[in-house]
Write a protein that holds these residues in place. Structure first.
Motif, PDB file in Angstrom:
ATOM      1  N   UNK A   1      17.333 -13.578 -54.276  1.00  0.00           N
ATOM      2  CA  UNK A   1      18.370 -13.741 -53.252  1.00  0.00           C
ATOM      3  C   UNK A   1      19.104 -15.062 -53.428  1.00  0.00           C
ATOM      4  N   UNK A   2      18.367 -16.128 -53.700  1.00  0.00           N
ATOM      5  CA  UNK A   2      19.004 -17.433 -53.925  1.00  0.00           C
ATOM      6  C   UNK A   2      19.948 -17.363 -55.121  1.00  0.00           C
ATOM      7  N   UNK A   3      19.543 -16.674 -56.175  1.00  0.00           N
ATOM      8  CA  UNK A   3      20.421 -16.538 -57.346  1.00  0.00           C
ATOM      9  C   UNK A   3      21.684 -15.763 -57.000  1.00  0.00           C
ATOM     10  N   UNK A   4      21.544 -14.730 -56.194  1.00  0.00           N
ATOM     11  CA  UNK A   4      22.706 -13.942 -55.772  1.00  0.00           C
ATOM     12  C   UNK A   4      23.658 -14.798 -54.925  1.00  0.00           C
ATOM     13  N   UNK A   5      23.086 -15.586 -54.035  1.00  0.00           N
ATOM     14  CA  UNK A   5      23.892 -16.469 -53.182  1.00  0.00           C
ATOM     15  C   UNK A   5      24.564 -17.550 -54.027  1.00  0.00           C
ATOM     16  N   UNK A   6      23.832 -18.138 -54.965  1.00  0.00           N
ATOM     17  CA  UNK A   6      24.418 -19.183 -55.822  1.00  0.00           C
ATOM     18  C   UNK A   6      25.528 -18.623 -56.703  1.00  0.00           C
ATOM     19  N   UNK A   7      25.423 -17.353 -57.114  1.00  0.00           N
ATOM     20  CA  UNK A   7      26.494 -16.736 -57.893  1.00  0.00           C
ATOM     21  C   UNK A   7      27.748 -16.561 -57.039  1.00  0.00           C
ATOM     22  N   UNK A   8      27.562 -16.239 -55.751  1.00  0.00           N
ATOM     23  CA  UNK A   8      28.698 -16.046 -54.848  1.00  0.00           C
ATOM     24  C   UNK A   8      29.312 -17.380 -54.426  1.00  0.00           C
ATOM     25  N   UNK A   9      28.462 -18.393 -54.251  1.00  0.00           N
ATOM     26  CA  UNK A   9      28.921 -19.716 -53.838  1.00  0.00           C
ATOM     27  C   UNK A   9      28.418 -20.744 -54.854  1.00  0.00           C
ATOM     28  N   UNK A  10      29.147 -20.965 -55.940  1.00  0.00           N
ATOM     29  CA  UNK A  10      28.703 -21.882 -56.994  1.00  0.00           C
ATOM     30  C   UNK A  10      28.494 -23.314 -56.510  1.00  0.00           C
ATOM     31  N   UNK A  11      29.014 -23.631 -55.307  1.00  0.00           N
ATOM     32  CA  UNK A  11      28.783 -24.955 -54.730  1.00  0.00           C
ATOM     33  C   UNK A  11      27.302 -25.174 -54.417  1.00  0.00           C
ATOM     34  N   UNK A  12      26.564 -24.061 -54.243  1.00  0.00           N
ATOM     35  CA  UNK A  12      25.117 -24.152 -54.018  1.00  0.00           C
ATOM     36  C   UNK A  12      24.449 -24.153 -55.385  1.00  0.00           C
ATOM     37  N   UNK A  13      23.990 -25.314 -55.785  1.00  0.00           N
ATOM     38  CA  UNK A  13      23.310 -25.497 -57.062  1.00  0.00           C
ATOM     39  C   UNK A  13      21.822 -25.710 -56.786  1.00  0.00           C
ATOM     40  N   UNK A  14      20.967 -25.643 -57.802  1.00  0.00           N
ATOM     41  CA  UNK A  14      19.528 -25.818 -57.551  1.00  0.00           C
ATOM     42  C   UNK A  14      19.177 -27.106 -56.814  1.00  0.00           C
ATOM     43  N   UNK A  15      19.957 -28.162 -56.984  1.00  0.00           N
ATOM     44  CA  UNK A  15      19.654 -29.392 -56.265  1.00  0.00           C
ATOM     45  C   UNK A  15      20.148 -29.354 -54.813  1.00  0.00           C
ATOM     46  N   UNK A  16      20.768 -28.239 -54.425  1.00  0.00           N
ATOM     47  CA  UNK A  16      21.214 -28.056 -53.044  1.00  0.00           C
ATOM     48  C   UNK A  16      20.430 -26.932 -52.371  1.00  0.00           C
ATOM     49  N   UNK A  17      19.205 -26.712 -52.851  1.00  0.00           N
ATOM     50  CA  UNK A  17      18.225 -25.835 -52.220  1.00  0.00           C
ATOM     51  C   UNK A  17      17.195 -26.774 -51.613  1.00  0.00           C
ATOM     52  N   UNK A  18      17.034 -26.724 -50.314  1.00  0.00           N
ATOM     53  CA  UNK A  18      16.213 -27.724 -49.645  1.00  0.00           C
ATOM     54  C   UNK A  18      15.386 -27.098 -48.540  1.00  0.00           C
ATOM     55  N   UNK A  19      14.442 -27.861 -48.036  1.00  0.00           N
ATOM     56  CA  UNK A  19      13.620 -27.408 -46.928  1.00  0.00           C
ATOM     57  C   UNK A  19      14.119 -27.958 -45.608  1.00  0.00           C
TER      58      UNK A  19
END
Length: 190
Positions: free
Chosen positions: A137-155
């Motif tokens: 799901x995170x990969x699907x979301x990151x593909x739709x919104x490239x502004x969300x990169x792995x360093x912008x996945x947080x708790x």
């Protein structure tokens, strides 16, 4: 891209919450926040999480519910222990998941983030199915919104330190990031 246009994940069961609003006009969707929730605390399964996010929680069903029954909160998505995904709010809208929060000096994370709840607790390991669904799901979301990169996945604990502890020490961030990088990751559960 369909997701960016509709805000709905077709593999998620739709359970609309009234607890959302529009994002500010200038808000970019650029952050994904991982949470955990269990209702009652430490107990899994049952309808209480969905009832809570939809303002239908019966305060008389459990003593803990009396303390939270009046709260109006939501998340965009919930991933159950078996990997099932439930969507409460369109990703295009502002869900009420982060509360008072700050990421990289920017306040009010609800304005620019997507919130994903994992059914769980801080000290309880999450399931293989949850990690697989979350990563896909995170990969699907990151593909739709490239502004969300792995360093912008947080708790949640990272954007509201001292106030929140989730997803907790049982959440395996290296495993999650490894699944994001894996070319053979599992698809989200239908």
């Amino acid at each position: 891209m369909t997701l960016r246009r509709t805000g709905r994940l077709p593999q998620a069961r739709w359970c609309p919450s009234p607890n959302f609003g529009p994002r500010p006009d200038n808000a970019d969707i650029s952050l994904l926040v991982v949470h955990n929730i269990s209702l009652p605390p430490g107990q899994f399964g049952g309808p209480a999480i969905e009832q809570f996010f939809c303002n239908r929680l019966d305060a008389n069903e459990h003593p803990y519910f009396q303390a939270i029954a009046g709260l109006q909160v939501s998340a965009h998505l919930l991933i159950r222990r078996d990997g099932e995904m439930v969507q409460f709010v369109s990703l295009l809208d502002r869900a009420w998941h982060a509360g008072c929060s700050c990421f990289e000096g920017r306040h009010e994370c609800n304005d620019f983030s997507i919130g994903i709840e994992l059914e769980g607790a801080d000290e309880v390991p999450f399931t293989d199915s949850q990690y697989a669904t979350l990563a896909a799901t995170a990969c699907e979301i990151m593909a739709a919104w490239p502004e969300i990169t792995p360093d912008r996945l947080t708790g949640h604990s990272d954007i509201a330190p001292g106030r929140k502890t989730d997803p907790g020490p049982a959440f395996d961030w290296p495993r999650f990031h490894g699944l994001l990088a894996s070319p053979h990751r599992s698809a989200p559960q239908p």
